[in-house]
Design an enzyme around this catalytic site. Structure first.
Site, short mmCIF file in Angstrom:
data_model
loop_
_atom_site.label_atom_id
_atom_site.label_comp_id
_atom_site.label_asym_id
_atom_site.label_seq_id
_atom_site.Cartn_x
_atom_site.Cartn_y
_atom_site.Cartn_z
N ILE A 71 -7.02 2.28 0.99
CA ILE A 71 -7.07 2.71 -0.41
C ILE A 71 -7.77 1.70 -1.31
O ILE A 71 -7.97 1.96 -2.50
CB ILE A 71 -5.66 2.99 -0.96
CG1 ILE A 71 -4.77 1.74 -0.83
CG2 ILE A 71 -5.04 4.18 -0.29
CD1 ILE A 71 -3.39 1.92 -1.44
N GLY A 72 -8.17 0.56 -0.77
CA GLY A 72 -8.85 -0.43 -1.61
C GLY A 72 -9.24 -1.66 -0.82
O GLY A 72 -8.80 -1.86 0.32
N GLY A 122 -10.58 -6.01 -1.52
CA GLY A 122 -10.79 -7.10 -2.46
C GLY A 122 -11.50 -8.25 -1.77
O GLY A 122 -11.99 -8.13 -0.65
N GLY A 123 -11.54 -9.38 -2.46
CA GLY A 123 -12.25 -10.54 -1.91
C GLY A 123 -11.56 -11.13 -0.70
O GLY A 123 -12.22 -11.67 0.19
N MET A 124 -10.24 -11.02 -0.64
CA MET A 124 -9.50 -11.66 0.45
C MET A 124 -8.79 -10.68 1.37
O MET A 124 -8.41 -11.06 2.48
CB MET A 124 -8.46 -12.63 -0.13
CG MET A 124 -9.04 -13.80 -0.89
SD MET A 124 -7.76 -14.98 -1.32
CE MET A 124 -6.67 -13.98 -2.31
N ALA A 125 -8.58 -9.46 0.91
CA ALA A 125 -7.74 -8.56 1.70
C ALA A 125 -8.16 -7.11 1.52
O ALA A 125 -8.84 -6.76 0.56
CB ALA A 125 -6.27 -8.73 1.30
N VAL A 149 -6.46 -3.15 1.40
CA VAL A 149 -5.19 -2.54 1.05
C VAL A 149 -5.11 -1.15 1.67
O VAL A 149 -6.06 -0.37 1.58
CB VAL A 149 -5.01 -2.44 -0.48
CG1 VAL A 149 -3.64 -1.89 -0.83
CG2 VAL A 149 -5.21 -3.80 -1.13
N LYS A 197 -1.09 -4.90 2.11
CA LYS A 197 -2.28 -5.72 1.90
C LYS A 197 -2.45 -6.60 3.13
O LYS A 197 -1.57 -7.40 3.47
CB LYS A 197 -2.14 -6.57 0.64
CG LYS A 197 -3.31 -7.50 0.38
CD LYS A 197 -3.26 -8.12 -1.01
CE LYS A 197 -3.65 -7.12 -2.06
NZ LYS A 197 -3.89 -7.75 -3.38
N ASP A 244 -4.38 -15.92 -12.03
CA ASP A 244 -5.54 -15.04 -11.86
C ASP A 244 -5.34 -13.75 -12.64
O ASP A 244 -5.55 -12.65 -12.13
CB ASP A 244 -5.75 -14.75 -10.36
CG ASP A 244 -7.13 -14.14 -10.08
OD1 ASP A 244 -7.99 -14.21 -10.97
OD2 ASP A 244 -7.33 -13.61 -8.98
#
Length: 732
Positions: free
Chosen positions: A18-19, A21-24, A26, A41, A135
């Site tokens: 579903i998504g 990011g920079g590190m993980a 999801v 995640k 963050d």
């Protein structure tokens, strides 16, 4: 990447991605143990090899799991399954605040305030548990389908450190506090700063500081004042603008102390939008002399003494006094009592001495004040005029309020620098010259200013301006054979105002246009004519052959924006829409409407969608690269001079593999505070580095520290992987 149907930890069934990011990544999953849907995640493979990161990630995620609050995405579980490191979180159906702002452009005042209050309440709960987010940004704030606002990714930024020189400060530099971009200590007030930047973006639709590189943006956080949000949102209430200003003060001492204060002011702003209740603290409050009246002095002298903080030796004596042993003999008991009696006498003597000293100081201060008043009156300096001294008699609180009040920016265009300085000094505004430019203004007079006249800014803000070089004479060049885009740029670079028109071309004997579509047809005045900078030139671009209301639409997908504008020269109205697309190079056309090879009326609008790469649409270009080059040149000059004098400052630390590095080209940029100004130096640009990498950097003479920014090239754009504090030592 996990596949649908996989089960993690014999419990969580992966239902789909579903998504990312920079590190993980999801995933939506089903928790078969509790029969509920969750978000899982999973760390990307490149982070799984860093044992230091894994350890900190796990401990921070476990700490975040202790947070339970309606405005926080709750963490249910954290662990690993055969090398797959995961966090199980509450599943929220909705979109991020960043997506919401992009969709709406900017939010209404009530909506933005409501979201800010909910985010603040979530952060307050975290801070009360000793957890700092580090963050805070719209990408980490989720708005659910039922309107609830939740903050996610607590503790991730703190965990995201590598085995490099020092802590890797993660997060988007657009929202980072000055202390974070310096690589220094960050706490709750850093979250308050980031919240203020987020609130600024909600009400204006844009971030206050932007640039071509992360270093350029970081320097703006350190030294530039933001454009007041009311410039972009004129309807913004006074109180909410003051809240944003207080949250985003560069000095941590001038920000809100706690989230509770932010929440209180945000709620107050809803019922009193134009109220002046936000209290700004001055930097010099602690340094001001406070005159104590005779009545206050009497109260101090007769007030009961507060018990002093016990000293270590006093605590030790208490232990000795109560820590007795029945087996002690009478002799040891007597020795102990004698020792206690001597200690009490010494403390009484010290107390008496301190009391005498304080009394003497108070008496001396009173005598000095009396003498000053007497001498002042005798000389006519104090009380010698019948006119009241309103400035001196003004209460201290009113002076502080005046110092911190908003002021209206004056118009200094057309003024001499001396006149501008006089005007701005009276209004408590600083001014800074930025150079010269060709202008219709008289030579030597101010030609432009960066903050528009009438804008409300905080007192002592800096107004930047350019000085006119006068209207310089130029000769309109020969533009035959050039595209309309090239010609317009050339004329504007000469200081001319350009009006673009399009006309159908005359045809030759064979029916072909004399000038192809998109190319220069003629100019008015014509080429070779002398004009002055600031004059208007009409640039006429050819539309080719006239085909009435039906012309074939050429294909421009994959072209650069300028090439597309030339190719579509026949069409009178070309709309350009920007779209963020990391997979397509900047300025490359993604799509067009009408579609290629269809037929359309060339007098009707045609739309092309152009990629902005990794940047959000509307991010303004700037001259940071040129400024950085100038700063680098200036620093190199200083370094060479220092080298000639035998003084060189070096950094020879080792840089280990940064977290998330994928083996691409690397850019290293050094930022140092030189003579009070952040100065950027490009250390490495577009090179393949072998880690661990031995640094050999020559810094500014006499500057012992700096911040090193590391970026990796991905899809033609540099992405920051982290920034690190570095130390310099004078080479022997």
């Amino acid at each position: 990447m996990l596949k649908t149907g996989m089960i993690i930890a014999e419990r969580y069934e992966i239902l789909g991605k579903i998504g990312t990011g920079g590190m993980a990544d999801v995933y939506k999953a089903k928790d078969h143990k509790l029969n509920r849907y969750v978000a899982v995640k999973v760390l990307k493979p490149e982070f799984r090899e860093d044992t230091t990161f894994i350890r900190k990630f796990r401990s921070e995620a476990q700490a975040a799991a202790g947070l339970t609050h309606p405005n926080i995405v709750n963490v249910f579980d954290v662990g690993d399954d055969e090398g797959v490191y995961y966090i199980v979180m509450e599943l929220i159906e909705g979109i991020t605040l960043k997506e919401y702002i992009t969709k709406k452009g900017r939010l209404s005042i009530k909506e933005a305030t409501s979201i800010a209050i909910q985010v603040s309440m979530g952060l307050e709960a975290a801070h009360s548990h000793g957890i700092v987010h580090r963050d805070v940004k719209p990408q980490n704030i989720i708005i659910s389908t039922d309107g609830k606002v939740k903050v996610t990714d607590f503790g991730i930024a703190r965990a995201a450190s590598s085995n490099t020189i020092s802590s890797n400060v993660m997060g988007s530099v657009h929202y980072s506090s000055p202390e974070q971009v310096r690589g220094g200590y960050s706490d709750e007030k850093s979250d308050i700063y980031s919240l203020g930047i987020t609130l600024y973006e909600m009400v204006t639709g844009k971030v206050p500081f932007d640039g071509d590189t992360t270093v350029a943006i970081a320097i703006k956080h350190l030294q530039e004042e933001m454009v007041p949000p009311s410039v972009f949102a004129p309807e913004l209430p006074y109180s909410l603008e003051q809240i944003i200003f207080k949250c985003t003060q560069k000095s941590v001492d001038r920000r809100y102390v706690r989230m509770e204060e932010v929440i209180a002011d945000l709620k107050h702003s809803l019922i009193d939008p134009q109220g002046d209740f936000v209290k700004h603290s001055s930097l010099d409050n602690d340094a001001k002399t406070v005159v104590i009246s005779d009545e206050e002095l009497g109260e101090i002298k007769h007030s009961p003494k507060q018990p002093a903080k016990p000293k270590v030796e006093d605590l030790e004596e208490e232990v000795y006094d109560t820590d007795y042993d029945d087996s002690d003999d009478d002799e040891s008991y007597k020795r102990r009592k004698q020792k206690q009696t001597k200690n009490k006498r010494r403390k009484k003597n010290r107390s008496a001495g301190r009391a005498l000293t304080i009394a003497a100081l108070v008496a001396g201060a009173i005598l000095l004040i009396v003498l000053i008043i007497f001498i002042g009156r005798a000389s006519g300096l104090i009380g010698g005029s019948s006119e009241p001294d309103t400035e001196q008699n003004q209460p201290q609180d009113e002076q502080n309020t005046e110092d911190d009040s908003m002021v209206v920016v004056p118009n200094i265009v057309g003024k001499t620098e001396e006149e501008a300085r006089t005007i701005t000094n009276e209004m408590h505004i600083g001014i800074q010259p930025m150079g010269e430019e060709a202008s219709v203004q008289e030579k030597g007079r101010i030609s432009s200013q960066d903050i528009p006249e009438g804008t409300k800014v905080q007192a002592y803000s800096t107004l930047k301006y350019y000085v006119s070089k006068g209207a310089q004479e130029v000769t309109i060049p020969e533009l035959d054979g050039r595209t309309g885009v090239e010609a317009q740029q050339m004329l504007e670079d000469m200081g001319l105002n350009v009006t673009v028109q399009k006309e159908y071309s005359e045809l030759d004997e064979e029916g072909y246009p004399i000038v192809d579509p998109g190319y220069v047809y003629y100019t008015t005045p014509e080429s070779g004519t002398t004009a002055k900078s600031g004059d208007t030139v009409t640039l006429v671009v050819s539309r080719g052959v006239y085909y009435e209301d039906s012309a074939e639409v050429p294909s421009v997908v994959g072209m650069t924006k300028n090439d597309a504008l030339t190719t579509l020269g026949k069409f009178i109205d070309i709309n350009i829409v920007e779209e963020r697309n990391p997979d397509v190079a900047v300025d490359e056309v993604i799509s067009q409407d009408p579609e290629a090879y269809s037929y359309a009326d060339p007098d009707l609008p045609i739309t092309i969608t152009v990629s902005t790469g990794n940047q959000e649409p509307g991010a303004a270009g700037n001259t940071e690269e040129a400024e950085n080059a100038q700063n680098t040149q200036a620093q190199n000059t200083d370094t060479n001079a220092a080298a000639a004098a035998g003084e060189i400052w070096k950094c020879t630390q080792r840089l280990n593999t940064p977290t998330g590095y994928q083996g691409g080209l690397v850019r290293l940029e050094l930022v140092q505070d030189v003579n009070g100004q952040p100065t950027a130096t490009r250390v490495v640009d577009g090179q393949q580095l072998q880690f661990p990498y031995q640094l050999d950097i020559t810094g500014a003479p006499g500057v012992s520290e700096g911040t090193l920014y590391l970026s990796e090239q991905r899809d033609g754009q540099y992405e920051e992987l982290g920034h690190y504090p570095v130390q310099f030592e004078k080479a022997e």
